[in-house]
Design an enzyme around this catalytic site. Structure first.
Site, PDB file in Angstrom:
ATOM      1  N   TYR A   1      17.584  28.868   7.513  1.00 34.23           N
ATOM      2  CA  TYR A   1      16.521  29.691   8.094  1.00 34.23           C
ATOM      3  C   TYR A   1      16.634  29.738   9.617  1.00 34.23           C
ATOM      4  CZ  TYR A   1      13.959  29.823   3.651  1.00 34.23           C
ATOM      5  OH  TYR A   1      13.576  30.047   2.358  1.00 34.23           O
TER       6      TYR A   1
ATOM      7  N   LYS B   1       0.841  -1.208   0.000  1.00 33.82           N
ATOM      8  CA  LYS B   1       0.000   0.000   0.000  1.00 33.82           C
ATOM      9  C   LYS B   1       0.873   1.253   0.000  1.00 33.82           C
ATOM     10  CE  LYS B   1      -0.343  -0.259   5.043  1.00 33.82           C
ATOM     11  NZ  LYS B   1      -1.228  -0.354   6.204  1.00 33.82           N
TER      12      LYS B   1
END
EC number: 5.1.1.1
Length: 357
Positions: A252, A34
């Protein structure tokens, strides 16, 4: 020149891991593929595992992708169907479906052609997600049998703590499962990857393995299993490098400051590719096959690595984000998550390169 980021998928390793899983039990084994085969590519992996006892998917849509790719193996839909249209698709495509809720019994009652489907009756023994309570299992089974007298019915449950084999609750779940339909001669399916490896009592007629197909040991300690082979090399290259003075920062927020003179490199990979944004400074990375660390925040398209101790690293030097020499479970542990999330989170802009080594 194209961006150097790629995921190399070793199809031979996936086949090896499935064969190893099958060797642990006298029963049959569902290969659970899956979520785009945990990021590896659903159709390709489905074709690679042709001849498996069965393939498992979460949804009807995933099953249809496999059927469209020419996969004719037995397919088990683990979430079952949600409406009559999906039930009719399951009938036409000859899909095995899980029955976990009363509304699905009602749909079967309204669809006579469903009588020949292979059905998996899910019993909740303590996971607390899908399934009928183990206390009502006999009444549900009798109703299901009356609705589908000619169907093969497999009794299944899901273990909540199999990745912690010493957990007492594992024994509790097994006892509840065995008591639920005691005396009925039905195929049983209990073991997931963790239970197959560590809980012999859970090895019944069918096992359902997912994470071990990709070479990941499901144990919480993240230790690699010696019989499993890594199925993916997630790799890129350095696209820039620079020297810094003591106190300079990168990324950042200026979260990381170099304690002394040093050097760092920029890697073409970021959270837009599926690398975890929350991976902290210190998360391991291989540069030119040598271990170093992530520094600063992960950006959408790039991340920074410490090159201070790697004087030979230059633009173009290969970088491994995870793979056979750097287990994905280890990276996940540093990032405060699990290997399942990293693998399934790999985004569509990362090219998959398929190999059979």
């Amino acid at each position: 020149m194209s961006r150097p980021l790629q995921a190399r998928v070793n199809l031979a390793a996936i086949r090896h891991n499935y064969r190893f899983a099958r060797s642990l039990t006298e029963g049959r084994t569902v290969a659970v593929i899956k979520a785009n085969a945990y990021g590896h590519g659903l159709a390709v992996v489905g074709e690679t595992l042709a001849g498996a006892d069965a393939l498992g998917v979460a949804t009807i849509e995933e099953a249809l992708v496999l059927r469209s790719a020419g996969v004719r193996d037995r397919l088990l839909v683990l979430e079952g169907v949600f409406d009559r249209d999906a039930l009719r698709v399951a009938i036409v495509q000859r899909l095995d479906i899980v029955i976990h809720s009363g509304y699905q019994l009602e749909m079967l009652a309204q669809e006579p052609d469903a009588a020949g489907l292979s059905l998996w009756l899910k019993i909740d023994t303590g996971m607390g997600r899908l399934g009928f309570s183990w206390r009502e299992a006999r009444a549900v089974y009798e109703k299901l049998r009356s609705l589908a007298p000619h169907s093969e019915i497999t009794l299944m449950t899901h273990m909540a703590c199999a990745d912690e084999p010493q957990q007492e609750f594992n024994r509790t779940q097994l006892e509840r499962f065995d008591a639920a339909l005691d005396g009925e001669s039905l195929p049983h399916s209990i073991a997931n990857s963790a239970a197959l490896l560590a809980l012999p009592a859970a090895r019944r007629d069918w096992s359902r393995v997912g994470i071990m197909l990709w070479g990941v040991n499901p144990r919480l300690d993240g230790v690699a299993h010696p019989q499993l082979r890594s199925s993916m090399e997630f790799e890129s290259r350095l696209i820039a490098e620079r020297r810094v003075e003591a106190g300079e920062s990168v990324g950042y927020g200026c979260d990381y400051h170099f304690p002394g003179e040093g050097r760092f490199g920029i890697v073409a990979c970021g959270y837009g590719d599926g690398y975890p944004r929350h991976a902290p400074t210190g998360t391991p990375v291989l540069v030119g096959g040598r271990r170093t660390r992530l520094v600063g925040r992960v950006s959408m398209d790039m991340l920074a690595v410490d090159l201070t101790a790697l004087p030979d690293a230059r633009v173009g030097t290969p970088v491994t984000l995870w793979g056979s020499a750097l287990p994905v479970a280890e990276v996940a542990t540093h990032a405060g998550t699990i290997a399942y999330e990293l693998l399934t989170g790999l985004t569509g802009r990362v090219p998959r390169i398929y190999e059979n080594d």
